[in-house]
Design a protein around this motif. Structure first.
Motif, mmCIF file in Angstrom:
data_model
loop_
_atom_site.group_PDB
_atom_site.id
_atom_site.type_symbol
_atom_site.label_atom_id
_atom_site.label_comp_id
_atom_site.label_asym_id
_atom_site.label_seq_id
_atom_site.Cartn_x
_atom_site.Cartn_y
_atom_site.Cartn_z
ATOM 1 N N LYS A 129 0.848 -1.186 0.000
ATOM 2 C CA LYS A 129 0.000 0.000 0.000
ATOM 3 C C LYS A 129 0.888 1.243 0.000
ATOM 4 C CE LYS A 129 -4.179 -1.811 0.338
ATOM 5 N NZ LYS A 129 -5.302 -1.541 -0.596
ATOM 6 N N THR A 130 0.371 2.319 -0.621
ATOM 7 C CA THR A 130 1.102 3.587 -0.607
ATOM 8 C C THR A 130 0.122 4.741 -0.648
ATOM 9 O OG1 THR A 130 2.851 4.896 -1.668
ATOM 10 C CG2 THR A 130 1.328 3.731 -3.123
ATOM 11 N N ASP A 131 0.535 5.868 -0.084
ATOM 12 C CA ASP A 131 -0.218 7.113 -0.199
ATOM 13 C C ASP A 131 0.512 8.095 -1.098
ATOM 14 O OD1 ASP A 131 1.934 7.826 1.357
ATOM 15 O OD2 ASP A 131 0.768 8.420 3.111
ATOM 16 N N GLY A 132 1.508 7.598 -1.839
ATOM 17 C CA GLY A 132 2.310 8.437 -2.714
ATOM 18 C C GLY A 132 3.564 8.958 -2.061
ATOM 19 N N ARG A 133 3.630 8.926 -0.746
ATOM 20 C CA ARG A 133 4.812 9.374 -0.014
ATOM 21 C C ARG A 133 5.523 8.214 0.678
ATOM 22 N NH1 ARG A 133 0.595 12.362 1.555
ATOM 23 N NH2 ARG A 133 0.614 11.406 3.627
ATOM 24 N N THR A 134 4.731 7.338 1.280
ATOM 25 C CA THR A 134 5.288 6.214 2.027
ATOM 26 C C THR A 134 4.783 4.914 1.429
ATOM 27 O OG1 THR A 134 5.213 7.584 4.027
ATOM 28 C CG2 THR A 134 5.587 5.225 4.327
ATOM 29 N N LEU A 135 5.656 3.937 1.360
ATOM 30 C CA LEU A 135 5.300 2.613 0.845
ATOM 31 C C LEU A 135 5.370 1.622 2.001
ATOM 32 C CD1 LEU A 135 6.576 0.975 -2.435
ATOM 33 C CD2 LEU A 135 6.643 -0.299 -0.311
ATOM 34 N N TYR A 136 4.312 0.799 2.126
ATOM 35 C CA TYR A 136 4.263 -0.264 3.131
ATOM 36 C C TYR A 136 4.175 -1.585 2.384
ATOM 37 C CZ TYR A 136 2.905 3.749 5.980
ATOM 38 O OH TYR A 136 2.869 4.980 6.607
ATOM 39 N N ALA A 137 5.033 -2.521 2.711
ATOM 40 C CA ALA A 137 5.084 -3.789 1.985
ATOM 41 C C ALA A 137 5.312 -4.940 2.942
ATOM 42 C CB ALA A 137 6.199 -3.762 0.933
ATOM 43 N N ILE A 138 4.523 -6.000 2.758
ATOM 44 C CA ILE A 138 4.728 -7.224 3.527
ATOM 45 C C ILE A 138 5.880 -8.001 2.900
ATOM 46 C CG2 ILE A 138 3.726 -9.436 4.194
ATOM 47 C CD1 ILE A 138 1.008 -8.080 4.226
ATOM 48 N N ALA A 139 6.863 -8.318 3.698
ATOM 49 C CA ALA A 139 8.001 -9.126 3.248
ATOM 50 C C ALA A 139 8.338 -10.089 4.376
ATOM 51 C CB ALA A 139 9.210 -8.260 2.894
ATOM 52 N N GLY A 140 8.110 -11.364 4.115
ATOM 53 C CA GLY A 140 8.314 -12.338 5.177
ATOM 54 C C GLY A 140 7.279 -12.138 6.260
ATOM 55 N N GLU A 141 7.713 -12.043 7.487
ATOM 56 C CA GLU A 141 6.804 -11.884 8.624
ATOM 57 C C GLU A 141 6.745 -10.443 9.108
ATOM 58 O OE1 GLU A 141 4.943 -14.510 9.934
ATOM 59 O OE2 GLU A 141 5.673 -15.394 8.086
ATOM 60 N N ARG A 142 7.265 -9.485 8.331
ATOM 61 C CA ARG A 142 7.305 -8.098 8.757
ATOM 62 C C ARG A 142 6.676 -7.196 7.703
ATOM 63 N NH1 ARG A 142 10.883 -7.799 13.084
ATOM 64 N NH2 ARG A 142 10.953 -5.519 12.961
ATOM 65 N N VAL A 143 6.350 -5.975 8.128
ATOM 66 C CA VAL A 143 5.883 -4.942 7.218
ATOM 67 C C VAL A 143 6.995 -3.915 7.090
ATOM 68 C CG1 VAL A 143 4.156 -3.174 6.773
ATOM 69 C CG2 VAL A 143 3.489 -5.296 7.910
ATOM 70 N N GLN A 144 7.529 -3.792 5.881
ATOM 71 C CA GLN A 144 8.607 -2.847 5.617
ATOM 72 C C GLN A 144 8.025 -1.471 5.307
ATOM 73 O OE1 GLN A 144 11.841 -3.744 5.879
ATOM 74 N NE2 GLN A 144 11.414 -5.926 6.225
ATOM 75 N N VAL A 145 8.703 -0.420 5.771
ATOM 76 C CA VAL A 145 8.242 0.951 5.593
ATOM 77 C C VAL A 145 9.327 1.739 4.870
ATOM 78 C CG1 VAL A 145 7.322 2.993 6.742
ATOM 79 C CG2 VAL A 145 6.988 0.733 7.773
ATOM 80 N N LEU A 146 8.954 2.402 3.740
ATOM 81 C CA LEU A 146 9.926 3.138 2.942
ATOM 82 C C LEU A 146 9.357 4.481 2.517
ATOM 83 C CD1 LEU A 146 9.880 -0.108 1.735
ATOM 84 C CD2 LEU A 146 12.086 0.727 0.925
ATOM 85 N N ASP A 147 10.239 5.487 2.453
ATOM 86 C CA ASP A 147 9.903 6.799 1.909
ATOM 87 C C ASP A 147 10.131 6.742 0.397
ATOM 88 O OD1 ASP A 147 9.898 9.427 1.009
ATOM 89 O OD2 ASP A 147 10.859 10.215 2.799
ATOM 90 N N VAL A 148 9.069 7.011 -0.384
ATOM 91 C CA VAL A 148 9.185 6.923 -1.849
ATOM 92 C C VAL A 148 8.810 8.236 -2.519
ATOM 93 C CG1 VAL A 148 8.809 4.431 -1.934
ATOM 94 C CG2 VAL A 148 6.828 5.975 -1.998
ATOM 95 N N ALA A 149 8.761 9.331 -1.765
ATOM 96 C CA ALA A 149 8.297 10.598 -2.319
ATOM 97 C C ALA A 149 9.279 11.207 -3.310
ATOM 98 C CB ALA A 149 8.017 11.594 -1.193
ATOM 99 N N SER A 150 10.561 10.868 -3.187
ATOM 100 C CA SER A 150 11.581 11.544 -3.993
ATOM 101 C C SER A 150 11.930 10.831 -5.284
ATOM 102 C CB SER A 150 12.855 11.704 -3.161
ATOM 103 O OG SER A 150 13.394 10.420 -2.848
ATOM 104 N N GLY A 151 11.349 9.671 -5.557
ATOM 105 C CA GLY A 151 11.707 8.924 -6.764
ATOM 106 C C GLY A 151 12.731 7.848 -6.517
ATOM 107 N N THR A 152 13.263 7.769 -5.310
ATOM 108 C CA THR A 152 14.093 6.643 -4.877
ATOM 109 C C THR A 152 13.610 6.237 -3.492
ATOM 110 O OG1 THR A 152 15.760 8.096 -3.893
ATOM 111 C CG2 THR A 152 16.124 7.395 -6.196
#
Length: 663
Positions: A129-152
């Protein structure tokens, strides 16, 4: 289809309830206003398909009487089926994946892509899931959180939910819902000896439960748990409209102190049977009802609620002791159980429109039916639940259709009618030259019944449905056995649905996606003249003239399979540029390096299907088998997600920008 042995008993008996002749009402197709009036009057005179319990005393009498008729030494489901499992071996309790959809959950005009869902305004859980700024992704048994607002992508951290195996996410502003089965649910089967000369049998593990954990992600780098909901049963589906989430769960009575025989000897079997009958006779209503527990993280207070006896309905014909429950959950200010509505049956397919949820129960057939000479042509019982009130869910009607729906996209609501595409043969049937067929049925709600008002059959004789897409007053149905007919069905007059046109080509599409009013993308498999599949292909169909649909472009991907063929969430279409991204896999039978990446295509009516590039994630010795699962657009870049990490790529060329591994 059937979840557990009790479900098998439930749906086997539900066969009679699902039969139009015995259970749900069926009116002849409406041909005129006069006949429509007659059908409506007939529907009013027919008792509703479901009977709601008026008291716990009545509910308890019903379940005790039915349970005593079937309880034995092995509990309510009869003896376990012999299995060659060795002690300690694990079983496979996997479920069939759903399929296909178009409109995303991102707001109109958003600069990021949302989850590919079936109905606009009805969100579905997904791995990413994403709101355009933050990406949340299930990987294994955890939810990874990433900042994706800048294009990387920049990794902010991860979230672990204790006791949960996360399978889906929902994002509501600054609240993230993590959904999954309780980690201890299921477990490996327990081998039980039947005597010195008998093989072991496997009994199910711990009863299933589903967990929803709500996190405050106002600061994505520091997610904070707000509340946690645990509900009895296995999750069939979840949908969100506004701030309300509805969870459909299938559960079995698990709080009865039922015994297991110490051995397969007659005296041990008789003793266990006596104890189990005594347990049923002494049982209370709470032992048969599913419950929900909500934990408030701030106060550590836990609230437990049972589904009320008067919230439970049963079909007129006994359909088992298992329960399908729809929980209405509020998400504002923490998770809150607002309402529960339950039916004593099983569930396989769930479809939700913005104001209703439909639960379909295909007829179950015993294993012996697989050896029959002719395909068993059964039916499917469908229950409509009114969800127009964000705080309540109310059963409003039930009905039946011939045959079996493929998945959620086999159902669609339009202007007060439910359209259902089904195939007469059950999915497990091995074709033996039968002249089976598929059909589209139109149902209308009348006095507590889903009454048939129109039907068109004869679609793909000798074939079965592989994909369905309903768009406004039309339906598109793909059937396949050796070739792929695409049937265009006119549904503008619900009483007189008709096939307008048909296109027959090799192979098949298992997912159909509209890119405009007259063009469809099909993702599926190429096939030879004998129907043998040859790998993933993408097709572009012109349906401007419904009487003469055409394939105007086709591209073989040189891959074995794409997850988008079986899970619509894996499909990305970015209309602004015509970009289509598909996760795809190719495995070398000689042991070479597999391809586990994603394929980028430019798709348009004018330009056809043009390959752009392929995205491959760096190798990771700890996650050698980490295929790309999802693709999304945010911050002017394409992001592809695997269990190993996230790759940011140029949105036009798909050239790699940056790789961010998960920790």
């Amino acid at each position: 289809m059937v979840r557990g042995a009790l479900g098998a008993v439930a749906v086997a008996v539900a066969a009679a309830a699902a039969s139009p002749a015995l259970g749900a009402a069926e009116a002849p197709p409406v041909r005129s206003a006069a006949t429509a009036t007659t059908a409506a009057a007939s529907a009013r005179a027919t008792p509703p398909a479901l009977a709601r319990f008026r008291s716990c005393a009545g509910f308890l009498r019903h379940v005790r009487r039915r349970a005593l008729a079937q309880v034995g030494p092995w509990g309510l489901a009869g003896p376990p089926v012999p299995s060659p499992l060795a002690p300690g071996a694990a079983g496979d309790r996997g479920a069939r994946a759903p399929e296909a959809a178009p409109v995303g959950a991102a707001p109109p005009g958003a600069s990021f892509s949302g989850t590919n869902v079936q109905e606009a305004g009805v969100d579905e859980p997904d791995l990413v899931k994403t709101d355009g700024r933050t990406l949340y992704a299930i990987a294994g048994e955890r939810v990874q959180v990433l900042d994706v607002a800048s294009g990387t992508a920049r990794r902010l951290g991860s979230v672990a939910v204790s006791g949960v195996a996360p399978t889906g996410l929902m994002l509501l502003g600054d609240r993230l819902l993590v959904i999954g089965p309780r980690a201890s649910a299921g477990g490996p089967p327990r081998p039980v000896p039947l005597g010195a000369d008998a093989i072991a049998v496997a009994l199910p593990g711990a009863p299933a439960a589903t967990v929803v954990a709500q996190f405050d992600v106002a600061d994505p780098a520091r997610p904070r748990v707000v509340s946690r909901l645990t509900a009895d049963g296995a999750l069939v589906a979840a949908r969100r409209t506004g701030a309300t989430v509805r969870m459909v769960l299938a559960s079995e009575p698990v709080r009865l102190p039922l015994a297991e025989p110490a051995s397969g000897r007659p005296e041990a079997l008789r003793s266990a049977a006596r104890r189990n009958r005594r347990a049923v006779t002494r049982s209370r209503a709470a032992a048969w009802l599913p419950r929900v527990r909500v934990l408030d993280a701030a106060t550590t207070r836990t609230t437990t609620r049972l589904t009320g006896c008067r919230a439970v309905s049963r079909p007129r014909v006994f359909s088992g002791l298992g329960t399908v429950t729809v929980h209405t959950v509020g998400t504002e200010g923490g998770l809150r159980l607002l309402d529960s509505d339950a039916i004593m049956t099983d569930a396989d397919v769930v479809y939700a429109s913005p104001a209703a949820t439909y639960v379909a129960t295909p007829r179950w057939w015993p294993p012996a039916a697989a050896g029959a000479r002719r395909a068993p042509h059964g039916s499917t019982l469908i229950h409509k639940l009114d969800t127009s009130d964000p705080a309540r869910t109310v059963h409003s009607a039930s009905g039946a259709v011939r045959g079996y729906p493929l998945n959620q996209f086999s159902l669609s609501e339009h202007e007060g009618h439910l359209r259902v595409a089904s195939t007469e043969e059950p999915a497990w049937w091995t074709p033996r030259g039968d002249a089976g067929q598929s059909l589209v049925t139109v149902l209308a709600e009348r006095a507590g019944r889903l009454v048939r008002v129109g039907e068109v059959d004869g679609l793909g004789r000798g074939e079965r449905i592989f994909a369905v897409r309903f768009i406004g007053p039309r339906g598109y149905v793909v059937t396949f056995r050796q070739v792929d007919p695409l049937h265009v069905v006119d549904l503008s007059d619900p009483a007189r649905p008709a096939v307008l046109g048909e296109l027959t080509i090799p192979g098949f599409s298992s997912y159909l996606h509209p890119i405009d009013d007259t063009t469809l993308i099909g993702v599926g498999q190429a096939a030879d003249a004998r129907g043998r599949t040859q790998g993933t292909q993408v097709s572009l169909f012109d349906v401007a003239d419904p009487a003469a649909p055409r394939r105007i472009a086709q591209r073989a991907l040189d891959t074995d399979w794409s997850e988008a063929e079986s899970d619509h969430h894996a499909f990305l279409h970015w209309p602004a540029t015509g970009l289509v991204v598909l996760p795809a896999q190719r495995h070398d039978p000689d042991g070479g390096t597999p391809f586990l990446g994603a394929v980028g295509l430019n798709v348009s009516r004018a330009g056809g299907i043009t390959p752009i590039a392929r995205v491959v994630h760096p190798g990771d010795p700890l996650r050698r088998w980490a295929p790309v699962r999802r693709a999304l657009v945010a911050g002017g870049a394409l992001y592809t997600v695997s269990d190993a990490g996230v790759m940011a790529s140029d949105l036009t060329t798909l050239a790699p920008r940056a790789w961010t591994p998960f920790g």
